[in-house]
Enzyme design. Structure first.
Site, PDB file in Angstrom:
ATOM      1  N   THR A 276       0.724  -1.008  -0.296  1.00 20.88           N
ATOM      2  CA  THR A 276       0.076  -0.278  -0.109  1.00 20.88           C
ATOM      3  C   THR A 276       0.842   1.690   0.369  1.00 20.88           C
ATOM      4  O   THR A 276       2.322   1.160   0.724  1.00 20.88           O
ATOM      5  CB  THR A 276      -0.774   0.583   1.379  1.00 20.88           C
ATOM      6  OG1 THR A 276      -0.136   0.190   2.379  1.00 20.88           O
ATOM      7  CG2 THR A 276      -1.366  -1.201   1.764  1.00 20.88           C
ATOM      8  N   ASP A 277       0.013   2.069  -0.583  1.00 19.28           N
ATOM      9  CA  ASP A 277       0.691   3.634  -0.444  1.00 19.28           C
ATOM     10  C   ASP A 277       0.896   4.482   1.582  1.00 19.28           C
ATOM     11  O   ASP A 277       0.218   3.353   2.022  1.00 19.28           O
ATOM     12  CB  ASP A 277       0.176   4.862  -1.234  1.00 19.28           C
ATOM     13  CG  ASP A 277       0.622   5.848  -1.406  1.00 19.28           C
ATOM     14  OD1 ASP A 277       2.323   6.398  -0.960  1.00 19.28           O
ATOM     15  OD2 ASP A 277       1.156   6.267  -2.644  1.00 19.28           O
ATOM     16  N   TRP A 278       1.572   5.519   1.760  1.00 16.21           N
ATOM     17  CA  TRP A 278       1.871   5.042   2.941  1.00 16.21           C
ATOM     18  C   TRP A 278       0.501   5.391   3.720  1.00 16.21           C
ATOM     19  O   TRP A 278      -0.281   6.430   3.058  1.00 16.21           O
ATOM     20  CB  TRP A 278       2.798   6.080   3.449  1.00 16.21           C
ATOM     21  CG  TRP A 278       4.686   5.932   3.184  1.00 16.21           C
ATOM     22  CD1 TRP A 278       5.154   5.789   4.001  1.00 16.21           C
ATOM     23  CD2 TRP A 278       5.041   4.500   2.628  1.00 16.21           C
ATOM     24  NE1 TRP A 278       6.914   4.940   4.310  1.00 16.21           N
ATOM     25  CE2 TRP A 278       6.246   4.280   3.309  1.00 16.21           C
ATOM     26  CE3 TRP A 278       4.366   3.801   1.912  1.00 16.21           C
ATOM     27  CZ2 TRP A 278       7.184   3.356   2.519  1.00 16.21           C
ATOM     28  CZ3 TRP A 278       4.979   2.595   1.150  1.00 16.21           C
ATOM     29  CH2 TRP A 278       6.413   2.588   1.833  1.00 16.21           C
TER      30      TRP A 278
ATOM     31  N   LEU B  29      -2.942   4.247   5.691  1.00 22.62           N
ATOM     32  CA  LEU B  29      -3.657   3.608   4.957  1.00 22.62           C
ATOM     33  C   LEU B  29      -5.207   3.691   6.300  1.00 22.62           C
ATOM     34  O   LEU B  29      -6.241   3.442   6.457  1.00 22.62           O
ATOM     35  CB  LEU B  29      -3.577   2.853   3.580  1.00 22.62           C
ATOM     36  CG  LEU B  29      -4.297   3.111   2.147  1.00 22.62           C
ATOM     37  CD1 LEU B  29      -3.085   4.162   1.927  1.00 22.62           C
ATOM     38  CD2 LEU B  29      -4.823   1.958   1.678  1.00 22.62           C
TER      39      LEU B  29
END
Length: 599
Positions: A317-319, A321
């Protein structure tokens, strides 16, 4: 420091198969996985930021870091993936990396750390996206590489990144970014290869090959740097060009029906052997997919990426979430777009159910332990992701000779003269001449009036004067206009309008009317500059270029080869009326995609 990766050779683990380099990777992974506790597996599923002290030591003060100390995260939370924020000289980074590996070596199983980094080889200095090059060789931004449009140059660039990263212990590149720049206002365009899917597809394949290194036959090896390709399924079509780092930019839209167009570079990346993917924060709106952020989105991660496109690598994931965070004193709510009403535990479960393997920017493995112990997530599901993450560590040689690095080698490698020369040449090649009234190349030693150019550098090319009235010509460096945003972190993202404020435009045009002027504009986004294009003696675009590299081109000492990697629109009204997912939409741009004069 040992190269075995384990502190005590007399421990009961001495004969473990996972310690034997002669065993196949699959055998080593299964042997290690069978020995791991649930807590150790959960620790694998998290990657977050670490900083280093200026002297290359591990920070032990929680107040000075954006997350708990390395000692706590490695020793107590069993984490082994970290993103280095900030910089220092090469020796200090290498020493810091080795100290981190020593800390990991003291753990029960001695699982080595995988160290990652955002881009750090160019001119951008945004802690959320990329870092200024510092000791590393300095190249043009990705847009500049796209302006040259030479896959061999991109391969050479990525190979240089690989060698410099490898020397300091960075084994995972949180790049390339292959979103398409189809919404001109979006703040992340400077990290892309522009708006064309075919060009981006050619360049991403070369980029992955360069990071992987020679002689690897489309598989990671001990001298490879893994590439985390982002942001699946393409982060360019943002509503009104706003970025989903922030709640007001959470919607990703496709009014032109071009969802598949944005997928094309990711298909090329998978074909080139990409092993890691990062979905973006945004949530698709008005598509057949669930309206929830891509990292939570099972339709996207499992249905599209894994099942349809056949990707079986690591998805991160992007940072941020799952839980709220903080940056520069600013509260950053979890980017749980479409899942805001879920608890952190429910968000984590949804992310795992989507088929995602690792949580970026988080350090809460206890949450996964609770989900498993509560019967909401099976340990077998955790094993699936742990297996993928361990496999990559083994393939990179982190359990063997590649655990530690030599600070002397790092000092000799990072910023090597050959690498700096190659970066400088790439900056020159990327310069894009948009107009020239016969002013270029500049000759002799003219009297130069400068704005935005270092006088000390320019003195090697002409006589620098302080008053335009005393000058033969002017060199004016400009940046792409943007709307300043409040807040420490938010202010780093240049978004919104692309034209100059009326008063600033008036000042610029007055100079252009007063004497022959070369305008060099740094295009981090497609600027709206029709008046400047009409009245400049010469107009050139740059995408991360030093003053020396620019002046070399202007004075004919180097050849400009760049071509625009996107259109330059004629007005903000045209931009506002455009469809965010459609490339090259203007029917009457100031300059079309691919425009550039040869000097």
């Amino acid at each position: 420091m040992s190269n075995t990766g384990f502190v005590n050779p007399e421990s009961p683990l001495r004969g473990a198969l996972y310690r034997d380099p002669a065993q196949p990777v699959g055998v080593r992974v299964e042997d290690l996985l069978a020995r791991m506790t649930l807590e150790e597996k959960a620790g694998l599923l998290f990657q977050t930021i670490l900083t280093m002290e200026p002297d290359g030591t591990l920070s032990e003060d929680p107040a000075r870091t954006p997350a708990p100390t390395a000692r706590h995260m490695v020793g107590d939370l069993h984490m082994t993936h970290f993103n280095l924020l900030g910089s220092g000289d090469a020796r200090r980074i290498a020493e810091w990396h080795n100290r981190l590996q020593e800390l990991a070596e003291q753990s029960r199983l001695g699982i080595p750390v995988t160290l990652s980094s955002d881009p750090r080889h160019s001119f951008t200095d945004n802690p959320g996206t990329a870092m200024l090059s510092g000791p590393f060789s300095q190249w043009p931004e990705s847009l500049g590489l796209a302006a040259v449009a030479d896959p061999e140059l991109v391969r050479d660039y990525a190979d240089t990144v690989r060698r410099e990263y490898l020397s300091v212990g960075i084994r995972l590149a949180l790049h390339p970014q292959i979103d398409l720049a189809t919404e001109p206002r979006w703040s992340r365009i400077n990290g892309t290869f522009g708006e064309d899917a075919d060009l981006t597809s050619r360049l991403v394949a070369a980029y992955i090959e360069g990071l992987r290194g020679p002689g690897t036959d489309a598989a990671l090896g001990h001298d490879s740097v893994s590439a985390m390709v982002k942001h699946f399924p393409g982060g360019g079509p943002q509503l009104d060009g706003e970025d989903p780092h922030f709640e007001y930019g959470r919607e990703q839209v496709y009014p032109g029906g071009r969802f598949d167009y944005h997928l094309r570079p990711f298909r090329a990346a998978i074909a080139a052997g990409a092993t890691q993917m990062m979905p973006y924060y945004g949530m698709p709106v008005g598509t057949p997919y669930e309206e929830v952020g891509f990292g939570f989105n099972k339709d996207i991660v499992t249905g599209l990426l894994r099942e349809q496109l056949g990707f079986q690598g690591i998805v991160v994931t992007d940072w941020g979430l799952v839980s709220d965070g903080e940056a520069f004193g600013q509260l950053l709510p979890a980017r749980a777009w479409g899942a805001e009403d879920l608890t952190p535990a429910q968000r984590a479960r949804k992310i795992l159910d989507a088929g995602t393997d690792q949580f970026g920017g988080e350090h809460i493995p206890g949450l996964i332990v609770e989900l498993v112990r509560g019967g909401e997530v099976s340990e077998e599901r955790v094993d699936v992701s742990a297996r993928r993450l361990l496999t990559e560590k083994f393939r990179l040689g982190l359990f063997d000779e590649r655990r530690y690095v030599d600070p002397d080698v790092a000092e000799r490698t990072v910023g090597h003269a050959d690498f700096r020369a190659a970066g400088h040449a790439a900056q020159q090649r990327a310069v894009t001449v948009l107009t020239d009234s016969g002013l270029l190349p500049l000759a002799g030693r003219p009297k130069l009036y400068l704005e935005g150019v270092d006088p000390g550098t320019a003195a090697a090319y002409g006589e620098v004067v302080a008053d335009p009235a005393d000058a033969d010509l002017a060199v004016l460096r400009l940046g792409t206009p943007f709307e300043p945003r409040p807040g420490g972190f938010e202010a780093f993202f240049h978004a919104g309008r692309l034209d100059f404020e009326p008063e600033r435009l008036k000042e610029i045009l007055a100079l252009l009317d007063a004497l022959p002027t070369v305008v060099a504009i740094h295009l981090e986004r497609p600027a709206v500059i029709p008046e400047i294009a009409e009245r400049a003696g010469a107009l050139v675009a740059v995408y991360g270029t030093s003053d020396r590299a620019l002046l070399d081109v202007l004075f004919g000492r180097a050849r400009a080869e760049g071509r625009l990697p996107f259109q330059l629109p004629r007005s903000m009204e045209e931009v506002r009326l455009g469809r965010p997912d459609v490339p090259q939409e203007s029917t009457y741009p100031v300059f079309p995609f691919g425009h550039g004069l040869t000097m």
